[in-house]
Write a protein that holds these residues in place. Structure first.
Motif, PDB file in Angstrom:
ATOM      1  N   ARG A   1      63.118  50.542 -49.398  1.00  6.62           N
ATOM      2  CA  ARG A   1      63.560  49.160 -49.209  1.00  6.62           C
ATOM      3  C   ARG A   1      62.392  48.304 -48.711  1.00  6.62           C
ATOM      4  NH1 ARG A   1      68.889  47.804 -50.873  1.00  6.62           N
ATOM      5  NH2 ARG A   1      70.209  49.650 -50.644  1.00  6.62           N
ATOM      6  N   PRO A   2      61.377  48.078 -49.540  1.00  5.93           N
ATOM      7  CA  PRO A   2      60.224  47.280 -49.114  1.00  5.93           C
ATOM      8  C   PRO A   2      60.658  45.893 -48.635  1.00  5.93           C
ATOM      9  CG  PRO A   2      59.811  48.327 -51.231  1.00  5.93           C
ATOM     10  CD  PRO A   2      61.264  48.522 -50.944  1.00  5.93           C
ATOM     11  N   GLY A   3      60.102  45.475 -47.524  1.00  8.99           N
ATOM     12  CA  GLY A   3      60.439  44.161 -46.999  1.00  8.99           C
ATOM     13  C   GLY A   3      61.630  44.137 -46.069  1.00  8.99           C
ATOM     14  N   ALA A   4      62.305  45.279 -45.912  1.00  6.27           N
ATOM     15  CA  ALA A   4      63.448  45.321 -44.997  1.00  6.27           C
ATOM     16  C   ALA A   4      62.958  45.092 -43.565  1.00  6.27           C
ATOM     17  CB  ALA A   4      64.171  46.651 -45.095  1.00  6.27           C
ATOM     18  N   GLU A   5      63.774  44.436 -42.777  1.00  3.22           N
ATOM     19  CA  GLU A   5      63.429  44.166 -41.385  1.00  3.22           C
ATOM     20  C   GLU A   5      63.764  45.379 -40.527  1.00  3.22           C
ATOM     21  OE1 GLU A   5      64.532  40.969 -37.816  1.00  3.22           O
ATOM     22  OE2 GLU A   5      65.832  41.161 -39.574  1.00  3.22           O
ATOM     23  N   VAL A   6      62.879  45.699 -39.576  1.00  2.00           N
ATOM     24  CA  VAL A   6      63.144  46.744 -38.604  1.00  2.00           C
ATOM     25  C   VAL A   6      63.211  46.108 -37.218  1.00  2.00           C
ATOM     26  CG1 VAL A   6      62.386  48.908 -37.569  1.00  2.00           C
ATOM     27  CG2 VAL A   6      61.978  48.491 -40.000  1.00  2.00           C
ATOM     28  N   VAL A   7      64.355  46.221 -36.581  1.00  2.00           N
ATOM     29  CA  VAL A   7      64.549  45.707 -35.229  1.00  2.00           C
ATOM     30  C   VAL A   7      64.495  46.893 -34.286  1.00  2.00           C
ATOM     31  CG1 VAL A   7      66.131  44.529 -33.656  1.00  2.00           C
ATOM     32  CG2 VAL A   7      65.940  43.777 -36.048  1.00  2.00           C
TER      33      VAL A   7
END
Length: 216
Positions: free
Chosen positions: A32-38
């Motif tokens: 999932r390229p570009g997915a945000e990681v919090v």
């Protein structure tokens, strides 16, 4: 798309739970390229020990009579709940400390349960994919002297799966202290084997989570 990652290890260097969680995260981002990681790091920035007790006390007080401390605790917990609920998937790193989960991970769970959305019976994570990374310094498997001494992993799994309703995948490794404890030196090959197996399992779990989370 977003992944919420929670770390509980008190170590930043040499932490096996962080190392394995890294594999989950990398596999997720590869798919999932570009997915945000919090991220929330309870090991380096633990929640106040009195956060839960202050919020519990607020539950017995009329809204108009809440103290500033109680209002602050409720607001802080609402923020904690928001960041979990906003994520499409969750990764939790849970090292075994003194035969149980880390105290600061327990504080996080206790705090969330005071939020109405996370109260027992509410299943706020119903069907949501969660990868639980468990690391243990010793050996606790069947037939070992300390079989049954892991009192933390079953508890956190039950909270995530049975109380909050998540779809939980457990990735675990143990004997992580073999490299630094002389008395465990003979177990080092087995420890390395378990660690490599956990890395593989972590990548598989990350790929699986990415496959079942919604597309952008």
């Amino acid at each position: 798309m977003s992944l919420f990652r929670l770390d509980a290890s008190i170590r930043t260097e040499g932490s096996v739970s962080r190392e394995i969680a890294d594999e989950v995260e990398r596999a997720y981002l590869d798919a999932r390229p570009g997915a945000e990681v919090v991220r929330r790091d309870l090991g380096t920035a633990p929640l106040p020990a009195d956060l839960w007790t202050t919020a519990v006390a607020a539950g017995y007080v009329a809204e108009a009579d809440l103290t500033p401390e109680q209002r602050g605790a409720l607001a802080r917990i609402a923020e904690l709940a928001d960041e979990v609920l906003a994520a499409d998937a969750v990764v939790v790193g849970s090292p075994l400390y003194n035969f149980g989960i880390a105290a600061h991970l327990k504080t996080w769970v206790d705090a969330l349960i005071t939020d109405p959305r996370f109260a027992p019976g509410s299943t706020p994570l119903a069907g949501r994919p969660v990868v639980l990374v468990v690391s243990r310094g010793g050996g606790y498997g069947p037939g070992t002297p300390r079989e049954g001494w892991d009192h933390g992993s079953g508890w956190i799994t039950r909270i995530l799966r049975d109380v909050w309703g998540a779809d939980v995948t457990v990735v675990e490794t143990e004997l992580t202290l073999a490299d630094v404890v002389p008395a465990m030196s003979e177990l080092r090959p087995l420890a390395a084997e378990k660690r490599e197996r956990a890395r593989v399992d972590a990548r598989t779990a990350g790929e699986r989570v990415a496959a079942v989370t919604p597309a952008a």
